[in-house]
Design an enzyme around this catalytic site. Sequence first.
Site, PDB file in Angstrom:
ATOM      1  N   ASN A  11       0.600  -0.866  -0.086  1.00 53.93           N
ATOM      2  CA  ASN A  11      -0.128   0.425  -0.116  1.00 53.93           C
ATOM      3  C   ASN A  11       0.623   1.015   0.020  1.00 53.93           C
ATOM      4  O   ASN A  11       1.631   1.093   0.967  1.00 53.93           O
ATOM      5  CB  ASN A  11      -1.036   0.506   1.808  1.00 53.93           C
ATOM      6  N   TRP A  12       0.852   1.753  -1.306  1.00 51.48           N
ATOM      7  CA  TRP A  12       2.319   2.377  -0.813  1.00 51.48           C
ATOM      8  C   TRP A  12       1.492   4.453  -0.604  1.00 51.48           C
ATOM      9  O   TRP A  12       1.929   5.178  -0.520  1.00 51.48           O
ATOM     10  CB  TRP A  12       2.113   3.174  -2.455  1.00 51.48           C
ATOM     11  N   HIS A  99      -9.471   0.545   4.948  1.00 54.81           N
ATOM     12  CA  HIS A  99      -8.041   0.766   5.539  1.00 54.81           C
ATOM     13  C   HIS A  99      -8.825   1.812   6.944  1.00 54.81           C
ATOM     14  O   HIS A  99      -8.998   3.210   6.886  1.00 54.81           O
ATOM     15  CB  HIS A  99      -7.269   1.404   4.791  1.00 54.81           C
ATOM     16  N   GLU A 101      -7.020   4.278   7.983  1.00 55.27           N
ATOM     17  CA  GLU A 101      -6.344   5.909   8.221  1.00 55.27           C
ATOM     18  C   GLU A 101      -8.471   6.312   7.065  1.00 55.27           C
ATOM     19  O   GLU A 101      -8.487   7.670   7.214  1.00 55.27           O
ATOM     20  CB  GLU A 101      -5.946   5.841   6.901  1.00 55.27           C
ATOM     21  N   GLU A 171      -4.965  -5.073  10.423  1.00 57.76           N
ATOM     22  CA  GLU A 171      -3.908  -4.079  10.685  1.00 57.76           C
ATOM     23  C   GLU A 171      -4.499  -2.862  12.093  1.00 57.76           C
ATOM     24  O   GLU A 171      -5.333  -2.638  12.021  1.00 57.76           O
ATOM     25  CB  GLU A 171      -4.122  -3.477   9.569  1.00 57.76           C
ATOM     26  N   GLY A 177       2.732   1.956  10.833  1.00 57.97           N
ATOM     27  CA  GLY A 177       3.517   3.493  10.942  1.00 57.97           C
ATOM     28  C   GLY A 177       4.272   4.015  12.146  1.00 57.97           C
ATOM     29  O   GLY A 177       4.952   4.776  11.999  1.00 57.97           O
ATOM     30  N   GLY A 239       4.894   1.935   4.329  1.00 56.48           N
ATOM     31  CA  GLY A 239       6.510   2.107   4.835  1.00 56.48           C
ATOM     32  C   GLY A 239       7.545   1.496   3.912  1.00 56.48           C
ATOM     33  O   GLY A 239       8.039   2.041   3.398  1.00 56.48           O
TER      34      GLY A 239
END
Length: 262
Positions: A11-12, A99, A101, A171, A177, A239
């Site tokens: 996942n960029w 996700h 985020e 996750e 992160g 990352g």
Amino acid sequence: MSARKPYVGGNWKMNLNGQQAVDLASALADGFSAGDQVQASVFPPFPYLEKVGKVFAAKNSPIQLGAQNFYHQPNGAYTGEVSLDMLKDVGASVMLVGHSERRHVLGETDTLINDKVLAALEAGLEVILCIGEKIEQREADKTDHINTGQLGYGLAGVSDAQMARVTIAYEPVWAIGTGKTATSQDAQNTHKVIRQALGFLYNDDIANAVRIQYGGSCKPSNAQELLAQTDIDGGLIGGAALKPEDFLAILQAAADNAPVPA
Ligand code: 13P
């Protein structure tokens, strides 16, 4: 070791410029040759999807192109949103949904997440449904409750047959992160609970077939140990997915843990 084919996604997020995205895709295509043992996908930012897809096509790479987000309506007055047909048009075949985020920074609800899961599956695409608890939920002993709840809401209305195109990514929000990883044993315990919940929602065959990825500060130094756990079938990498040598090392760790062909 299970019979499930390991699956690693990169996942960029909102990183890289166009040239960096092309260079990363090119290095991954050159370095990854274990497509028969490991499923691999990357999720570039929208503006670079087409460029990255072209790199993979030119190099005949098995790495799949995925999208980090989409809107579930087919078209219309949804300023700023992107439809599934548009993403299919540029070659994306797998969608990230739920996700943390998007849940916690962008405010996506379980209802919207479920709408997205259903729309992507109805469009014939693959889905990675992300779930995970926040630190305060973990400290209040609500880890299993939160994860099984997000799983049930996210999968509401998904048929047995559609589950063949669903992967779950566990996750833990506090590990994303932050450099803090769940211990392999903690992650295994939660993955096992998630698999049991899939058994209740569906049946044992489906629970045993669905891949459950771990995500949250997964890197080459801890991938081997995480991926060796019985119920950890791959990773969703943030990352470390931006550095070709790191992502390739994690893909190699997954290949090392792939079931030996009969
Ligand atoms: P990190 O690997 O950077 O912790 O991110 C994990 C993640 O959110 C992947 O979707």
